[in-house]
Design a protein around this motif. Structure first.
Motif, PDB file in Angstrom:
ATOM      1  N   SER A 205       0.792  -1.064  -0.143  1.00 57.55           N
ATOM      2  CA  SER A 205      -0.189   0.034  -0.009  1.00 57.55           C
ATOM      3  C   SER A 205       0.816   1.079   0.169  1.00 57.55           C
ATOM      4  O   SER A 205       1.776   1.326   0.531  1.00 57.55           O
ATOM      5  CB  SER A 205      -0.912   0.084   1.245  1.00 57.55           C
ATOM      6  N   VAL A 206       0.485   2.361  -0.679  1.00 61.07           N
ATOM      7  CA  VAL A 206       1.366   3.470  -1.033  1.00 61.07           C
ATOM      8  C   VAL A 206       0.433   4.729  -0.469  1.00 61.07           C
ATOM      9  O   VAL A 206       1.063   5.893  -0.391  1.00 61.07           O
ATOM     10  CB  VAL A 206       1.731   3.609  -2.301  1.00 61.07           C
ATOM     11  N   ALA A 207      -0.967   4.631  -0.383  1.00 64.61           N
ATOM     12  CA  ALA A 207      -1.661   5.733   0.158  1.00 64.61           C
ATOM     13  C   ALA A 207      -2.976   5.510   0.571  1.00 64.61           C
ATOM     14  O   ALA A 207      -3.427   4.309  -0.005  1.00 64.61           O
ATOM     15  CB  ALA A 207      -1.736   6.818  -1.265  1.00 64.61           C
ATOM     16  N   LEU A 208      -3.440   6.422   1.330  1.00 70.07           N
ATOM     17  CA  LEU A 208      -4.836   6.198   2.029  1.00 70.07           C
ATOM     18  C   LEU A 208      -5.763   7.060   0.810  1.00 70.07           C
ATOM     19  O   LEU A 208      -5.712   8.369   0.695  1.00 70.07           O
ATOM     20  CB  LEU A 208      -5.086   6.689   3.094  1.00 70.07           C
ATOM     21  N   ALA A 209      -6.659   6.317   0.132  1.00 75.14           N
ATOM     22  CA  ALA A 209      -7.127   7.120  -1.226  1.00 75.14           C
ATOM     23  C   ALA A 209      -8.131   8.244  -0.624  1.00 75.14           C
ATOM     24  O   ALA A 209      -8.948   8.203   0.168  1.00 75.14           O
ATOM     25  CB  ALA A 209      -8.229   6.269  -1.775  1.00 75.14           C
ATOM     26  N   GLY A 210      -7.524   9.560  -1.254  1.00 76.42           N
ATOM     27  CA  GLY A 210      -8.399  10.613  -0.958  1.00 76.42           C
ATOM     28  C   GLY A 210      -8.131  11.303   0.561  1.00 76.42           C
ATOM     29  O   GLY A 210      -8.564  12.511   1.063  1.00 76.42           O
ATOM     30  N   VAL A 211      -7.216  10.781   1.262  1.00 75.42           N
ATOM     31  CA  VAL A 211      -7.085  11.402   2.536  1.00 75.42           C
ATOM     32  C   VAL A 211      -5.574  11.490   2.584  1.00 75.42           C
ATOM     33  O   VAL A 211      -5.134  12.744   2.883  1.00 75.42           O
ATOM     34  CB  VAL A 211      -7.306  10.115   3.486  1.00 75.42           C
ATOM     35  N   MET A 212      -4.645  10.806   2.536  1.00 78.66           N
ATOM     36  CA  MET A 212      -3.130  11.057   2.906  1.00 78.66           C
ATOM     37  C   MET A 212      -2.428   9.990   1.975  1.00 78.66           C
ATOM     38  O   MET A 212      -2.471   8.771   2.143  1.00 78.66           O
ATOM     39  CB  MET A 212      -2.751  11.054   4.196  1.00 78.66           C
ATOM     40  N   GLY A 213      -1.171  10.334   1.400  1.00 75.49           N
ATOM     41  CA  GLY A 213      -0.165   9.450   1.006  1.00 75.49           C
ATOM     42  C   GLY A 213       0.601   8.823   2.000  1.00 75.49           C
ATOM     43  O   GLY A 213       0.587   9.024   3.273  1.00 75.49           O
ATOM     44  N   GLY A 214       1.500   7.762   1.537  1.00 76.49           N
ATOM     45  CA  GLY A 214       2.334   7.017   2.394  1.00 76.49           C
ATOM     46  C   GLY A 214       3.677   7.298   2.587  1.00 76.49           C
ATOM     47  O   GLY A 214       4.517   7.998   1.589  1.00 76.49           O
ATOM     48  N   LEU A 215       4.388   7.312   3.569  1.00 71.62           N
ATOM     49  CA  LEU A 215       5.690   7.532   3.834  1.00 71.62           C
ATOM     50  C   LEU A 215       6.551   6.784   2.919  1.00 71.62           C
ATOM     51  O   LEU A 215       7.803   7.287   2.576  1.00 71.62           O
ATOM     52  CB  LEU A 215       6.136   7.562   5.549  1.00 71.62           C
ATOM     53  N   ASN A 216       6.151   5.541   2.257  1.00 72.88           N
ATOM     54  CA  ASN A 216       6.982   4.905   1.512  1.00 72.88           C
ATOM     55  C   ASN A 216       7.187   5.239   0.155  1.00 72.88           C
ATOM     56  O   ASN A 216       7.804   4.387  -0.617  1.00 72.88           O
ATOM     57  CB  ASN A 216       6.547   3.330   1.617  1.00 72.88           C
ATOM     58  N   SER A 217       6.324   6.333  -0.227  1.00 75.19           N
ATOM     59  CA  SER A 217       6.490   6.646  -1.584  1.00 75.19           C
ATOM     60  C   SER A 217       6.494   8.102  -1.772  1.00 75.19           C
ATOM     61  O   SER A 217       5.987   8.628  -2.817  1.00 75.19           O
ATOM     62  CB  SER A 217       5.083   5.992  -2.399  1.00 75.19           C
TER      63      SER A 217
END
Length: 798
Positions: free
Chosen positions: A319-331
């Motif tokens: 997983s690289v992001a929460l759709a519509g909320v916030m991106g991930g630290l890993n990307s």
């Protein structure tokens, strides 16, 4: 929503409209203005300077002496800032200059060295910490991004001459959460053309298919997914103009790529996200639901636990992001990023709202998605990002677009009756005038017989039926231009009998010196403990609030005494010497436990008072005055010794026939201790539902007596435990038709009365309606009364 007027001017020509008229007219057309601010209004004599030389202060380790060129002269300035270097361009406030907070700067000496002015930090320029660019030091001098003409007013460089309008955007108008949306409103309000945003990408290279692929597995939660790729990216701070616009709109500049995505989101209302493409496994994007129990670390470095209702963005493995909320630290995009994938998607508002609420994570993106966004703007926003990247020369746009659009949004056509609009608004607008207003709102109108067929643009998610057009035409035509008409009807409004009784009661209580209070209907369960109410008491049968604000407001009240004592305690503990108050409010009695239907709402009057000259009879007098005004008679006071909240010897029930109207008395010392009150408090609580039934507001005229009265006094010695009411009942019972009144004028205990007894003195008035009484008639009745008192109560004449 913060809207810089300078940015707004990019879309509408409002150069000749002053700020007051602009804000006032937008308010009248339905856009609520919260505030208007001019950031540089109070700034004076702050210019661009260049640091030529830095030397150590001769007498202070933490200070340095600098030579700063401001164009027409070189100033010596002493500073303690640690981030200054030779060659930097910085804001300098000159001698006599003024900061935004009104502080004036004068030349002086710092540890013996002359300082002609001061270098300015972001805070001193009026830039809030929350929007200060990431590359600027919070406590350091604000460093300008390039070489600007020396001596230039800093307001021109940082855009501080601009006005910022803060709008409160209602949830039904998510299209207004953007500069473009407010520009549309401005254009429609002032009937001026909207400048179209021209998006042209001059040069594209390679093919996006060689860089990335996108797969949408859960299209019910993702209406559209647009992706574009940019290569050879150079990550660095954004140019000053871009930073200025973001800061004025309330966002912190991060770096050029992140700033561009935020800029476009503010401009068009479409949230975007930039992924470091090299960090995406298999160069793949997959839109899907998360696995139940999956953990994911967002950009704020918080690990979050997901469930299967959460929509995520994944690559080939993670997983690289929460759709519509916030991106991930890993990307996330970093200084080493060279290739980025721009996501411009449209996610289900329900999905984003649910995810945001579950995780307690609300962002600028989620705030927009959860209200709804036009899917058709996604491709425009993605191309706008590419255009800005190209204009800033920080990357090369890869040719081609990945656009997955399974749930296409189409324009709605709604049938509207012009006559209906005029009828509802009370206007006589012509078809042409209505069509003009609708076209100003970017709607297309076709006339079909006596109706309009209106095509609604997809960005107006709030318009679905005819009544919506009534509001649109009214607000653009001008609510202030609508005529004032009186509603037609066959009935005349009047107060109900209950309202009349309540108003009379309140006016009476105000007239005798009481203040009305209003308290919350929901209270704490701890209230019953404070009032010393037993566990088995019916008062503890309560309606519980399903989603309370907290423990203190978790149940509906069954008595107003707790609320009254809280108010009196608050006043007492703030050294208010005396207080007299009342509240007329509802209590809530459940029909059954558990509660499965609406409770019974009963109106209750509570009176409370304390003070130096206040006692039980002060409260009793207020109640009697109230009852007198309401025409209530034939009530009596019965001693009450078992009420847990009242002093056992100083409490009475008010009884009317078979009904208990209420209770009055002195509050129990234990209760006083619970409320931290160190004085006597008197409280009464009356069932106002019964008061409604027994109030008699009609007044019957009685002619003045024609015949004289005769008065006889008597002093009786009775046992201490005999109540005066017992005496008065016997007197009234035996007074026949000639006893007009009985008045108690003395109660005595002392040396002349034996222990355990008291002397009670009355004045009795006798009068006949049809004749003059004789001494013999009065004596006969009076002696009968005395005899009955002797026989029934053991009374003796004193």
């Amino acid at each position: 929503m913060f809207v810089p007027v300078e940015w707004l001017k990019q879309y509408v020509d409002i150069e000749n409209i002053d700020i007051d008229k602009l804000s006032d007219e937008l308010v009248m057309s339905g856009s609520k203005v919260e505030a208007v601010e001019n950031l540089g209004e109070k700034i004076n004599k702050i210019v661009v300077g260049k640091i030529l030389e830095i030397q150590k202060h001769p007498d202070a380790e933490k200070l340095v002496v600098t030579q700063v060129d401001i164009g027409d002269e070189v100033l010596q300035i002493v500073t303690g800032a640690k981030n200054v270097k030779e060659g930097q361009y910085i804001p300098v406030i000159l001698n006599g200059g003024r900061l935004p907070d009104g502080t004036k700067i004068k030349k002086g000496k710092l540890r013996g060295v002359v300082s002609n002015g001061m270098m300015c930090s972001g805070e001193e320029l009026g830039i809030a910490d929350k929007v200060l660019p990431m590359h600027q030091e919070k406590d350091g001098i604000y460093i300008l991004d390039e070489a600007y003409p020396l001596g230039t007013d800093i307001k021109d460089i940082l855009g501080l001459n601009d006005y910022i309008i803060e709008f409160e955007i209602t949830p039904n108008r998510p299209d207004c959460l953007s500069i473009l949306g407010m520009a549309r409103e401005t254009a429609a309000t002032f009937n001026i053309p909207l400048k179209n945003l021209e998006i042209n990408i001059k040069e594209e290279v390679d093919n996006i298919k060689d860089y990335a692929s996108v797969e949408v597995l859960d299209s019910d939660l993702c209406n559209r997914y647009v992706a574009r790729v940019i290569k050879d990216v150079e990550i660095k701070p954004s140019p000053q103009w871009l930073q200025n616009r973001l800061m004025k709109a309330g966002m912190r500049p991060i770096n050029n790529i992140v700033d561009i995505t935020n800029y476009v989101m503010l401009e068009l209302g479409q949230p975007l996200h930039a992924f470091d493409l090299e960090k995406l496994e298999e160069n793949k994007i997959i839109v899907k639901r998360a696995e139940n129990g999956e953990t994911f670390t967002t950009l704020d470095e918080v690990e979050r636990k997901l469930d299967e209702d959460t929509l995520i963005i994944a690559d080939g493995k993670k997983s690289v992001a929460l759709a519509g909320v916030m991106g991930g630290l890993n990307s996330e995009v970093s200084e080493s990023t060279k290739t980025i994938l721009i996501e411009s998607a449209n996610f289900s508002s329900h999905s984003v709202r649910t995810t945001s609420k579950k995780l307690g994570l609300r962002t600028e993106a989620s705030a927009r998605f959860e209200k709804g966004i036009d899917p058709n703007i996604a491709i425009i926003a993605a191309n706008r990002v590419c255009q800005l990247v190209e204009e800033l020369g920080i990357g090369k746009v890869v040719a081609g677009v990945i656009d997955i659009y399974p749930n296409r949004a189409e324009e709605k056509v709604v049938e509207v009756r012009p006559k209906r609009i005029n009828d509802l608004l009370g206007t006589n607008l012509t078809n042409e005038e209505m069509i003009d207003i609708l076209e100003r709102l970017e709607m297309k109108v076709t006339i079909k017989e006596d109706k309009f067929l209106v095509t609604v643009p997809t960005f107006r998610l709030d318009i679905a039926q005819e009544i919506d057009f009534v509001e649109e035409i009214a607000r653009i035509y001008g609510f202030n231009n609508l005529g004032m008409t009186i509603p037609k009807g066959n009935s005349q409004g009047a107060k109900t009998n209950g309202q009349i009784i309540e108003e009379l009661a309140k006016n009476t209580l105000n007239a005798v010196g009481l203040n009305e209070i209003l308290t919350y209907s929901f209270v704490s369960p701890r209230t019953f403990d404070l009032l010393c109410i037993p566990e088995e008491s019916f008062m503890r049968r309560v309606v519980k609030v399903i989603n309370p604000l907290g423990e203190e407001t978790s149940i509906m009240r069954t008595t107003l005494m707790g609320n009254m004592l809280e108010v009196l305690a608050r006043n007492y503990n703030r050294n208010v010497e005396y207080a007299k108050a009342f509240e007329l409010g509802n209590v809530f009695i459940p029909k059954s436990i558990p509660v499965n239907s609406l409770p019974i709402e009963k109106k209750v009057l509570t009176i409370g008072m304390y003070g130096k000259e206040i006692d039980f009879y002060s409260l009793k007098g207020v109640v009697e005055r109230l009852f007198e005004r309401l025409g209530i008679t034939d009530y009596e006071y019965i001693p009450e010794k078992n009420h847990p909240s009242f002093h056992p010897g100083r409490c009475a029930n008010i009884v009317y026939g078979n009904h208990t109207l209420g209770v009055i008395g002195e509050i129990h010392p234990d209760v006083m201790e619970n409320y931290n009150i160190d004085t006597r408090v008197y409280v009464g609580e009356i069932d106002f539902n019964i008061i409604y039934q027994i109030t008699r507001l009609d007044r019957v005229y009685k002619e003045l007596p024609k015949y004289p009265a005769m008065t006889r006094d008597m002093a009786l010695v009775v046992k201490e435990d005999i109540y005066v009411k017992q005496i008065e009942d016997i007197v009234k019972e035996n007074g026949r038709e000639i006893l007009e009144s009985i008045k108690l004028f003395d109660v005595y205990k002392g040396k002349q009365i034996q222990e355990g007894y008291k002397s009670v003195a009355y004045s009795l008035t006798y009068r006949a309606k049809d004749r003059t009484l004789t001494d013999e008639e009065v004596t006969k009745v009076h002696e009968k009364i005395v005899k009955e008192l002797e026989e029934k109560l053991g009374a003796t004449l004193r």
